[in-house]
Design an enzyme around this catalytic site. Structure first.
Site, PDB file in Angstrom:
ATOM      1  N   PHE A  16       1.461  11.492  -5.967  1.00 45.44           N
ATOM      2  CA  PHE A  16       2.419  11.327  -4.862  1.00 45.44           C
ATOM      3  C   PHE A  16       3.834  10.987  -5.383  1.00 45.44           C
ATOM      4  CE2 PHE A  16       3.752   7.777  -1.764  1.00 45.44           C
ATOM      5  CZ  PHE A  16       4.528   8.613  -1.004  1.00 45.44           C
ATOM      6  N   THR A 135       3.570  -2.289  -9.353  1.00 49.84           N
ATOM      7  CA  THR A 135       3.470  -2.516  -7.917  1.00 49.84           C
ATOM      8  C   THR A 135       3.763  -3.972  -7.552  1.00 49.84           C
ATOM      9  OG1 THR A 135       1.844  -2.610  -6.118  1.00 49.84           O
ATOM     10  CG2 THR A 135       0.975  -2.810  -8.326  1.00 49.84           C
ATOM     11  N   ASP A 136       4.154  -4.189  -6.304  1.00 48.98           N
ATOM     12  CA  ASP A 136       4.359  -5.570  -5.846  1.00 48.98           C
ATOM     13  C   ASP A 136       3.032  -6.316  -5.681  1.00 48.98           C
ATOM     14  OD1 ASP A 136       3.411  -4.239  -3.592  1.00 48.98           O
ATOM     15  OD2 ASP A 136       5.031  -4.870  -2.260  1.00 48.98           O
ATOM     16  N   GLU A 137       1.913  -5.572  -5.677  1.00 47.56           N
ATOM     17  CA  GLU A 137       0.618  -6.228  -5.448  1.00 47.56           C
ATOM     18  C   GLU A 137       0.244  -7.188  -6.568  1.00 47.56           C
ATOM     19  OE1 GLU A 137      -2.577  -3.884  -3.965  1.00 47.56           O
ATOM     20  OE2 GLU A 137      -1.278  -2.650  -2.736  1.00 47.56           O
ATOM     21  N   TYR A 160      -7.685  -3.335  -8.234  1.00 46.37           N
ATOM     22  CA  TYR A 160      -6.508  -2.484  -8.481  1.00 46.37           C
ATOM     23  C   TYR A 160      -5.334  -3.323  -8.972  1.00 46.37           C
ATOM     24  CZ  TYR A 160      -2.082  -0.178  -7.375  1.00 46.37           C
ATOM     25  OH  TYR A 160      -0.794   0.312  -7.444  1.00 46.37           O
ATOM     26  N   LYS A 164      -3.353  -3.440 -12.620  1.00 50.42           N
ATOM     27  CA  LYS A 164      -1.911  -3.187 -12.784  1.00 50.42           C
ATOM     28  C   LYS A 164      -1.232  -4.401 -13.428  1.00 50.42           C
ATOM     29  CE  LYS A 164       0.271  -0.110 -11.630  1.00 50.42           C
ATOM     30  NZ  LYS A 164       0.608   1.196 -12.295  1.00 50.42           N
ATOM     31  N   ASN A 189       5.198  -0.688  -0.786  1.00 48.48           N
ATOM     32  CA  ASN A 189       4.482   0.503  -0.283  1.00 48.48           C
ATOM     33  C   ASN A 189       5.409   1.692  -0.067  1.00 48.48           C
ATOM     34  OD1 ASN A 189       2.733  -1.818   0.463  1.00 48.48           O
ATOM     35  ND2 ASN A 189       1.479  -0.185   1.325  1.00 48.48           N
TER      36      ASN A 189
HETATM   37  P1  NAD Z   1      -1.420   8.733  -6.882  1.00 50.17           P
HETATM   38  O1  NAD Z   1      -2.823   8.235  -6.832  1.00 50.17           O
HETATM   39  O2  NAD Z   1      -0.900   9.576  -5.786  1.00 50.17           O
HETATM   40  O3  NAD Z   1      -1.200   9.530  -8.240  1.00 50.17           O
HETATM   41  C1  NAD Z   1      -1.704   9.091  -9.459  1.00 50.17           C
HETATM   42  C2  NAD Z   1      -1.638  10.255 -10.443  1.00 50.17           C
HETATM   43  O4  NAD Z   1      -2.131   9.789 -11.706  1.00 50.17           O
HETATM   44  C3  NAD Z   1      -2.496  11.445 -10.034  1.00 50.17           C
HETATM   45  O5  NAD Z   1      -1.785  12.641 -10.213  1.00 50.17           O
HETATM   46  C4  NAD Z   1      -3.688  11.386 -10.990  1.00 50.17           C
HETATM   47  O6  NAD Z   1      -4.242  12.641 -11.280  1.00 50.17           O
HETATM   48  C5  NAD Z   1      -3.056  10.749 -12.220  1.00 50.17           C
HETATM   49  N1  NAD Z   1      -4.042  10.043 -13.044  1.00 50.17           N
HETATM   50  C6  NAD Z   1      -4.956   9.120 -12.643  1.00 50.17           C
HETATM   51  N2  NAD Z   1      -5.710   8.732 -13.697  1.00 50.17           N
HETATM   52  C7  NAD Z   1      -5.250   9.417 -14.777  1.00 50.17           C
HETATM   53  C8  NAD Z   1      -5.622   9.444 -16.146  1.00 50.17           C
HETATM   54  N3  NAD Z   1      -6.641   8.704 -16.601  1.00 50.17           N
HETATM   55  N4  NAD Z   1      -4.940  10.246 -16.989  1.00 50.17           N
HETATM   56  C9  NAD Z   1      -3.906  11.003 -16.534  1.00 50.17           C
HETATM   57  N5  NAD Z   1      -3.533  11.039 -15.243  1.00 50.17           N
HETATM   58  C10 NAD Z   1      -4.186  10.250 -14.370  1.00 50.17           C
HETATM   59  O7  NAD Z   1      -0.533   7.423  -7.080  1.00 50.17           O
HETATM   60  P2  NAD Z   1       0.937   7.084  -6.549  1.00 50.17           P
HETATM   61  O8  NAD Z   1       0.830   6.462  -5.220  1.00 50.17           O
HETATM   62  O9  NAD Z   1       1.824   8.243  -6.772  1.00 50.17           O
HETATM   63  O10 NAD Z   1       1.314   5.917  -7.580  1.00 50.17           O
HETATM   64  C11 NAD Z   1       1.907   6.235  -8.830  1.00 50.17           C
HETATM   65  C12 NAD Z   1       2.181   4.949  -9.586  1.00 50.17           C
HETATM   66  O11 NAD Z   1       3.032   4.108  -8.833  1.00 50.17           O
HETATM   67  C13 NAD Z   1       0.917   4.120  -9.870  1.00 50.17           C
HETATM   68  O12 NAD Z   1       1.047   3.568 -11.143  1.00 50.17           O
HETATM   69  C14 NAD Z   1       0.936   3.039  -8.794  1.00 50.17           C
HETATM   70  O13 NAD Z   1       0.297   1.871  -9.248  1.00 50.17           O
HETATM   71  C15 NAD Z   1       2.432   2.832  -8.614  1.00 50.17           C
HETATM   72  N6  NAD Z   1       2.861   2.380  -7.279  1.00 50.17           N
HETATM   73  C16 NAD Z   1       2.468   3.040  -6.155  1.00 50.17           C
HETATM   74  C17 NAD Z   1       2.948   2.623  -4.912  1.00 50.17           C
HETATM   75  C18 NAD Z   1       2.562   3.326  -3.630  1.00 50.17           C
HETATM   76  O14 NAD Z   1       2.897   2.832  -2.543  1.00 50.17           O
HETATM   77  N7  NAD Z   1       1.916   4.464  -3.660  1.00 50.17           N
HETATM   78  C19 NAD Z   1       3.799   1.523  -4.827  1.00 50.17           C
HETATM   79  C20 NAD Z   1       4.160   0.857  -6.016  1.00 50.17           C
HETATM   80  C21 NAD Z   1       3.698   1.305  -7.233  1.00 50.17           C
HETATM   81  O1  DAU Z   2       2.347  -2.384  -2.235  1.00 43.30           O
HETATM   82  C1  DAU Z   2       2.263  -1.286  -3.096  1.00 43.30           C
HETATM   83  C2  DAU Z   2       0.889  -0.652  -2.988  1.00 43.30           C
HETATM   84  O2  DAU Z   2       0.836  -0.013  -1.724  1.00 43.30           O
HETATM   85  C3  DAU Z   2       0.591   0.316  -4.112  1.00 43.30           C
HETATM   86  O3  DAU Z   2       0.553  -0.371  -5.323  1.00 43.30           O
HETATM   87  C4  DAU Z   2      -0.752   1.015  -3.866  1.00 43.30           C
HETATM   88  O4  DAU Z   2      -0.970   1.999  -4.858  1.00 43.30           O
HETATM   89  C5  DAU Z   2      -0.711   1.682  -2.510  1.00 43.30           C
HETATM   90  O5  DAU Z   2      -1.951   2.285  -2.225  1.00 43.30           O
HETATM   91  C6  DAU Z   2      -0.366   0.673  -1.418  1.00 43.30           C
HETATM   92  O6  DAU Z   2      -1.443  -0.299  -1.242  1.00 43.30           O
HETATM   93  P1  DAU Z   2      -1.926  -0.789   0.210  1.00 43.30           P
HETATM   94  O7  DAU Z   2      -3.304  -1.272   0.075  1.00 43.30           O
HETATM   95  O8  DAU Z   2      -0.917  -1.685   0.816  1.00 43.30           O
HETATM   96  O9  DAU Z   2      -1.840   0.627   0.996  1.00 43.30           O
HETATM   97  P2  DAU Z   2      -2.829   1.342   2.032  1.00 43.30           P
HETATM   98  O10 DAU Z   2      -2.109   2.532   2.554  1.00 43.30           O
HETATM   99  O11 DAU Z   2      -4.180   1.524   1.483  1.00 43.30           O
HETATM  100  O12 DAU Z   2      -2.942   0.264   3.207  1.00 43.30           O
HETATM  101  C7  DAU Z   2      -1.791  -0.188   3.902  1.00 43.30           C
HETATM  102  C8  DAU Z   2      -2.245  -1.227   4.911  1.00 43.30           C
HETATM  103  O13 DAU Z   2      -3.045  -0.568   5.927  1.00 43.30           O
HETATM  104  C9  DAU Z   2      -3.151  -2.284   4.312  1.00 43.30           C
HETATM  105  O14 DAU Z   2      -2.874  -3.539   4.951  1.00 43.30           O
HETATM  106  C10 DAU Z   2      -4.562  -1.834   4.677  1.00 43.30           C
HETATM  107  C11 DAU Z   2      -4.357  -1.100   5.993  1.00 43.30           C
HETATM  108  N1  DAU Z   2      -5.297   0.008   6.248  1.00 43.30           N
HETATM  109  C12 DAU Z   2      -5.416   0.973   5.293  1.00 43.30           C
HETATM  110  C13 DAU Z   2      -6.287   2.028   5.463  1.00 43.30           C
HETATM  111  C14 DAU Z   2      -6.444   3.087   4.397  1.00 43.30           C
HETATM  112  C15 DAU Z   2      -6.019   0.084   7.440  1.00 43.30           C
HETATM  113  O15 DAU Z   2      -5.890  -0.788   8.319  1.00 43.30           O
HETATM  114  N2  DAU Z   2      -6.885   1.128   7.610  1.00 43.30           N
HETATM  115  C16 DAU Z   2      -7.072   2.105   6.667  1.00 43.30           C
HETATM  116  O16 DAU Z   2      -7.893   3.020   6.888  1.00 43.30           O
END
Ligand code: NAD
Ligand code: DAU
Length: 354
Positions: A16, A135-137, A160, A164, A189
């Site tokens: 993503f 991540t902020d988590e 998770y 991280k 997020n």
């Molecule tokens: P995502 O799950 O959409 O994408 C992760 C990518 O990493 C995928 O393309 C997957 O194929 C690849 N991957 C997973 N394991 C692998 C491995 N062993 N070797 C090579 N590639 C691998 O994740 P995202 O939401 O795009 O998050 C990307 C980064 O940003 C992560 O490190 C996540 O912790 C961090 N992050 C995400 C969010 C969020 O809200 N989505 C917020 C803060 C930080």
């Molecule tokens: O804060 C950054 C993080 O945000 C990233 O590090 C993670 O990779 C990313 O997945 C995201 O984590 P969250 O757990 O906050 O995101 P998620 O979309 O899974 O959930 C957002 C909120 O919604 C959380 O409070 C859980 C709730 N939720 C989620 C799902 C999937 C529901 O209530 N129902 C659901 O089905």
């Protein structure tokens, strides 16, 4: 002779956030060669990068960061000048059903990259950078007041976030012990196009489209701080080029929403876009068993990034959310492709058992 000024490795570029970042770098920096290394797990999808896949400054390498020998070989071969490391297992719910996967990808994978960078850069650290995306988590869960700042003590509470946090610690350890030039950012997020529909916003958009129940965990009272994904990519660009070595930067939207309020907002937008009577989507809201160890609130203070590097989010939430809904509604093929096959099995296991 290499015609490029720099070769930058972006890991997880088919996911993503990674795909938005790869697109930004490939288009904005024609003099950089961008190598996207991705294992293509369920979350990685090359269709996310169709528009740039033939650009001459872009190359895709399918590889697993857990494979130490292969990673070392690739670093030797390409001689990367910089690494922006996003590859990770990223979904909290999956880390609850299968923690081990997260330990390998997020911790062992990060160490393999750190070792490979250290090895090829050992004689000349000048103009090299290992940028770790986190991540902020890692900071844990906030009560009703306060914000995460860069010095907030780590308190991860899911497999998770613990994986991280562990990777963040290792990156800092390589900076202090081996002088590896590193920078870390911790973001809130993200939302936007190309997000796998296991995460709240795309999952609910897809369910509303198909008139399926919207599974709200607990009472829907948890709070997240939402940032449009392209604003995150721009922050990464800025930190990569202007950030100070050894520093950490928090990135966030200053945009907190209680889940239920966000979901109701999304329902109203979807009713309008799908020409359904107001209230149709909200009727799909179904309260389900809470996520184990569900963090109550995340909220980022990004003033360091704003004051020192001049970043600020460009989109208001209303605009970003509407843009996001439009993206999923006009990319039906993408959504249908990623929700076929293995997704169905995941969905059954994740939601039927609740
Ligand atoms: P995502 O799950 O959409 O994408 C992760 C990518 O990493 C995928 O393309 C997957 O194929 C690849 N991957 C997973 N394991 C692998 C491995 N062993 N070797 C090579 N590639 C691998 O994740 P995202 O939401 O795009 O998050 C990307 C980064 O940003 C992560 O490190 C996540 O912790 C961090 N992050 C995400 C969010 C969020 O809200 N989505 C917020 C803060 C930080
Ligand atoms: O804060 C950054 C993080 O945000 C990233 O590090 C993670 O990779 C990313 O997945 C995201 O984590 P969250 O757990 O906050 O995101 P998620 O979309 O899974 O959930 C957002 C909120 O919604 C959380 O409070 C859980 C709730 N939720 C989620 C799902 C999937 C529901 O209530 N129902 C659901 O089905």
């Amino acid at each position: 002779m290499n015609k490029f000024k720099k070769t930058i490795l972006i890991t997880g570029g088919a996911g993503f956030i990674g795909s938005h970042l790869v697109r930004l770098f490939v288009n904005k920096y024609p003099k950089y060669k961008i190598v996207n290394l991705d294992k293509l797990t369920y979350a990685g999808n090359l269709a996310n990068l169709k528009d740039i896949e033939n650009n001459s400054n872009y190359e895709f390498v399918k590889a697993d960061i857990v494979d130490e020998d292969l990673i070392q070989k690739l670093f030797d071969e390409y001689g990367f000048d910089g690494v922006i490391h996003l590859a990770a297992e990223s979904h909290v719910d999956r880390s609850i059903s299968n923690p081990t996967e997260f330990i390998y990808a997020n911790i062992v994978g990060t160490v393999n990259l750190l070792n490979a960078a250290r090895f090829i850069w050992q004689d000349n650290l000048k103009n090299k950078l290992f940028y770790h995306i986190s991540t902020d988590e890692v900071y844990g869960s906030l009560g009703e007041k306060g914000f995460f700042v860069e010095t907030t003590p780590y308190d991860p509470r899911s497999p998770y976030s613990a994986s991280k946090a562990s990777s963040d610690h290792l990156v800092r350890a390589y900076y202090h012990t081996f002088k590896l030039p590193v920078v870390i950012s911790n973001c809130s997020n993200n939302y936007g196009g190309y997000q796998f529909p296991e995460k709240l916003i795309p999952l609910f958009i897809n369910n509303i489209k198909h008139k399926k129940p919207l599974p709200v965990y607990g009472k829907g009272e948890n709070i997240r701080d939402w940032l449009y994904v392209e604003d995150h990519a721009k922050a990464i660009d800025l930190i990569y080029h202007k950030g100070n070595i050894g520093e950490t930067y928090n990135i966030g939207g200053n945009n907190e929403w209680k889940n239920l309020e966000l979901i109701k907002k999304l329902c109203r937008i979807m009713d309008k876009k799908l020409n359904r009577p107001e209230g149709t989507s909200a009727n799909l809201i179904t309260y389900v068993k809470d996520r184990a160890g569900h963090d109550l609130r995340y909220a980022i203070d990004s003033s360091k990034l704003q004051n020192e590097l001049g970043w600020k989010p460009s989109l208001q939430f209303e605009e970003g959310l509407e843009k996001t809904v439009d993206w999923y509604l006009s990319n039906e093929q993408w959504l249908d492709n990623v929700t076929s096959g293995a997704y169905q099995k995941y969905y059954k296991e994740q939601y039927v058992k609740r």
